[in-house]
Design an enzyme around this catalytic site. Structure first.
Site, PDB file in Angstrom:
ATOM      1  N   THR A  27       8.208  -7.079   5.038  1.00  0.00           N
ATOM      2  CA  THR A  27       7.786  -6.596   3.719  1.00  0.00           C
ATOM      3  C   THR A  27       7.243  -7.788   2.935  1.00  0.00           C
ATOM      4  O   THR A  27       7.750  -8.903   3.091  1.00  0.00           O
ATOM      5  CB  THR A  27       8.955  -5.943   2.940  1.00  0.00           C
ATOM      6  OG1 THR A  27       8.567  -5.797   1.570  1.00  0.00           O
ATOM      7  CG2 THR A  27      10.227  -6.766   2.947  1.00  0.00           C
TER       8      THR A  27
ATOM      9  N   ASP B  89       7.608  -8.179  -0.124  1.00  0.00           N
ATOM     10  CA  ASP B  89       8.405  -8.356  -1.345  1.00  0.00           C
ATOM     11  C   ASP B  89       9.430  -9.508  -1.293  1.00  0.00           C
ATOM     12  O   ASP B  89       9.923  -9.929  -2.329  1.00  0.00           O
ATOM     13  CB  ASP B  89       9.152  -7.058  -1.683  1.00  0.00           C
ATOM     14  CG  ASP B  89       8.211  -5.877  -1.831  1.00  0.00           C
ATOM     15  OD1 ASP B  89       7.039  -6.107  -2.200  1.00  0.00           O
ATOM     16  OD2 ASP B  89       8.630  -4.737  -1.579  1.00  0.00           O
TER      17      ASP B  89
ATOM     18  N   ARG C  35       8.053  -4.969  -5.954  1.00  0.00           N
ATOM     19  CA  ARG C  35       9.016  -3.911  -6.304  1.00  0.00           C
ATOM     20  C   ARG C  35      10.074  -4.461  -7.255  1.00  0.00           C
ATOM     21  O   ARG C  35       9.718  -5.003  -8.281  1.00  0.00           O
ATOM     22  CB  ARG C  35       9.622  -3.299  -5.046  1.00  0.00           C
ATOM     23  CG  ARG C  35       8.564  -2.541  -4.241  1.00  0.00           C
ATOM     24  CD  ARG C  35       9.195  -1.467  -3.436  1.00  0.00           C
ATOM     25  NE  ARG C  35      10.296  -1.995  -2.651  1.00  0.00           N
ATOM     26  CZ  ARG C  35      11.168  -1.230  -2.023  1.00  0.00           C
ATOM     27  NH1 ARG C  35      11.077   0.080  -2.092  1.00  0.00           N
ATOM     28  NH2 ARG C  35      12.139  -1.758  -1.328  1.00  0.00           N
TER      29      ARG C  35
ATOM     30  N   ASP D  63      14.043  -2.698   3.231  1.00  0.00           N
ATOM     31  CA  ASP D  63      15.442  -2.257   3.155  1.00  0.00           C
ATOM     32  C   ASP D  63      15.611  -0.757   3.410  1.00  0.00           C
ATOM     33  O   ASP D  63      16.614  -0.329   3.996  1.00  0.00           O
ATOM     34  CB  ASP D  63      16.099  -2.692   1.838  1.00  0.00           C
ATOM     35  CG  ASP D  63      15.371  -2.149   0.623  1.00  0.00           C
ATOM     36  OD1 ASP D  63      14.218  -1.699   0.758  1.00  0.00           O
ATOM     37  OD2 ASP D  63      15.965  -2.174  -0.467  1.00  0.00           O
TER      38      ASP D  63
ATOM     39  N   ARG E  68       6.316   6.748   5.635  1.00  0.00           N
ATOM     40  CA  ARG E  68       7.590   7.026   4.951  1.00  0.00           C
ATOM     41  C   ARG E  68       7.955   8.433   5.402  1.00  0.00           C
ATOM     42  O   ARG E  68       7.143   9.339   5.320  1.00  0.00           O
ATOM     43  CB  ARG E  68       7.416   6.941   3.447  1.00  0.00           C
ATOM     44  CG  ARG E  68       6.761   5.608   3.034  1.00  0.00           C
ATOM     45  CD  ARG E  68       7.173   5.140   1.674  1.00  0.00           C
ATOM     46  NE  ARG E  68       6.317   4.038   1.244  1.00  0.00           N
ATOM     47  CZ  ARG E  68       6.733   2.773   1.162  1.00  0.00           C
ATOM     48  NH1 ARG E  68       7.969   2.447   1.469  1.00  0.00           N
ATOM     49  NH2 ARG E  68       5.907   1.837   0.742  1.00  0.00           N
TER      50      ARG E  68
ATOM     51  N   GLY F 206       6.387   0.105   3.749  1.00  0.00           N
ATOM     52  CA  GLY F 206       5.112  -0.536   3.396  1.00  0.00           C
ATOM     53  C   GLY F 206       4.694  -1.522   4.473  1.00  0.00           C
ATOM     54  O   GLY F 206       5.527  -2.270   4.974  1.00  0.00           O
TER      55      GLY F 206
ATOM     56  N   ASP G 102      12.478  -9.311  -0.477  1.00  0.00           N
ATOM     57  CA  ASP G 102      13.659  -8.806  -1.192  1.00  0.00           C
ATOM     58  C   ASP G 102      14.822  -8.453  -0.265  1.00  0.00           C
ATOM     59  O   ASP G 102      15.708  -7.695  -0.650  1.00  0.00           O
ATOM     60  CB  ASP G 102      13.262  -7.560  -2.020  1.00  0.00           C
ATOM     61  CG  ASP G 102      12.711  -6.444  -1.148  1.00  0.00           C
ATOM     62  OD1 ASP G 102      12.443  -6.690   0.034  1.00  0.00           O
ATOM     63  OD2 ASP G 102      12.538  -5.323  -1.662  1.00  0.00           O
TER      64      ASP G 102
END
Ligand code: ATP
Length: 319
Positions: free
Chosen positions: A125, A127, A171, A103, A72, A11, A129
């Site tokens: 990202t 996120d 996410r 990740d 992707r 992303g 995360d």
């Protein structure tokens, strides 16, 4: 190390351009040749690479998205795909690669390390995360986008005395939801890391309306489930008519904040420094405002956690 390449994968996130710029400029500063790879691992497999000069990354530091485009790639998940990518790099004498992504992209980077390419991961990202860094590139911009949206929704929520549910990205991580709730003063946050009970949520809403609160804002992290469904559940169990807003992809776009630009510049340049030192298989990050690096495999094994103290604080401030 004479020749390196850089790609963005997974992303997109605001600040990726600033990271690409930092990699390219830092490499050129140290007299390395540097290639930009278009369309992530797909482009790497297909040999969609261009030599970059100083001007190739001019006028991009302030732009969201990524000039390298992102993708992707299913093919890259296979060994055949990975070997094709390695061949493209070897044919051009490229022995170092910087992968900017999340990740999943790190998992791909790890495969390239196994195939002998010195690869460094840069956390890109929204996120937030990725373990091994306090912040990922794009998180701060997305956070500010969400805050602006919540502020606007708050105006209409209070005019109409309504309950609003706002679904935000992230996410499986609740960071965007937690930080935005705290910053925008939301009454309730639903995070994937902390189980919730709908009856408790309703009790809070009722407590609020008893003390004549004009509105209520519930921030729902996408990792919890659909805000639409949760809104429906609240509607069925109360006499409220909650409104739901799913912020969606607008959270991924926009001009990167100053914080993200600086973070991206530092991390991108640091990745090049590590390649120059002969390092590989590392993920860079920022912890307590210091540049750090950890083996990619270790970062992939660690589990991202939420700051529970911050969650408690948001509760204390929104009683
Ligand atoms: P975001 O967090 O924003 O979604 P991401 O980097 O986690 O970004 P993914 O779609 O998970 O996004 O991964 C990006 C790409 O990395 C995948 O399309 C695939 O090509 C590659 N990748 C992911 N996992 C693996 C794996 N186990 N082996 C090889 N390549 C992988």
């Amino acid at each position: 190390m004479k020749r390196i390449a850089v790609l963005t994968s997974g992303g997109d996130s605001p600040g990726m351009n600033a990271a690409v710029r930092a990699v390219v400029r830092k490499a050129l500063y140290h007299d390395l040749e540097v290639f930009g790879v278009y369309r992530g691992y797909n482009g790497l497999i297909e040999g969609d690479l261009q030599p970059f000069q100083l001007g190739s990354v001019g006028d991009i530091i302030h732009r969201g998205g990524t000039i390298l485009h992102s993708a992707r790639s299913e093919e890259f998940r296979t060994k055949e795909g990975q070997l094709k990518a390695v061949k493209q790099l070897q044919e051009r004498g490229i022995d170092g690669l910087v992968v900017i992504g999340g990740d999943g992209s790190y998992r791909g980077a790890d495969k390239l390390v196994e195939h002998g390419i010195a690869t460094i991961g840069v956390p890109g990202t929204i996120d937030n995360d990725i373990p091994g860094t306090d912040f990922t590139i794009g998180f701060d911009t997305a956070l500010n986008t969400i805050i602006q949206a919540i502020d606007k929704i708050r105006d209409t929520a209070s005019s109409h005395e309504r309950t609003f549910l706002i679904e935000v990205m992230g996410r499986h991580a609740g960071d965007l939801a937690l930080w935005s709730s705290l910053a925008a003063g939301a009454e309730t946050i639903l995070l994937p890391e902390i189980p919730y009970n709908i009856d408790e949520v309703i009790k809070r809403l009722e407590r609020g309306s008893k003390r004549e609160k004009k509105h209520s804002i519930i921030v729902v992290a996408e990792g919890v489930g659909s805000a639409m469904e949760i809104g429906e559940e609240i509607k069925n169990k109360t006499d409220l008519e909650p409104r739901v807003t799913v912020l969606g992809h607008l959270q991924r776009g926009g001009q990167p904040t100053g914080f993200d630009r600086v973070l991206a510049s530092r991390l991108g340049a640091y990745a090049v420094e590590l390649l120059l030192e002969g390092k590989k298989g590392l993920a860079v990050g920022l912890e307590n405002n210091r540049l750090v690096h950890y083996p990619i495999v270790e970062v992939l094994e660690r589990k991202h956690t939420i700051d529970e103290k911050m969650y408690e604080l948001s509760h204390h401030l929104s009683i």
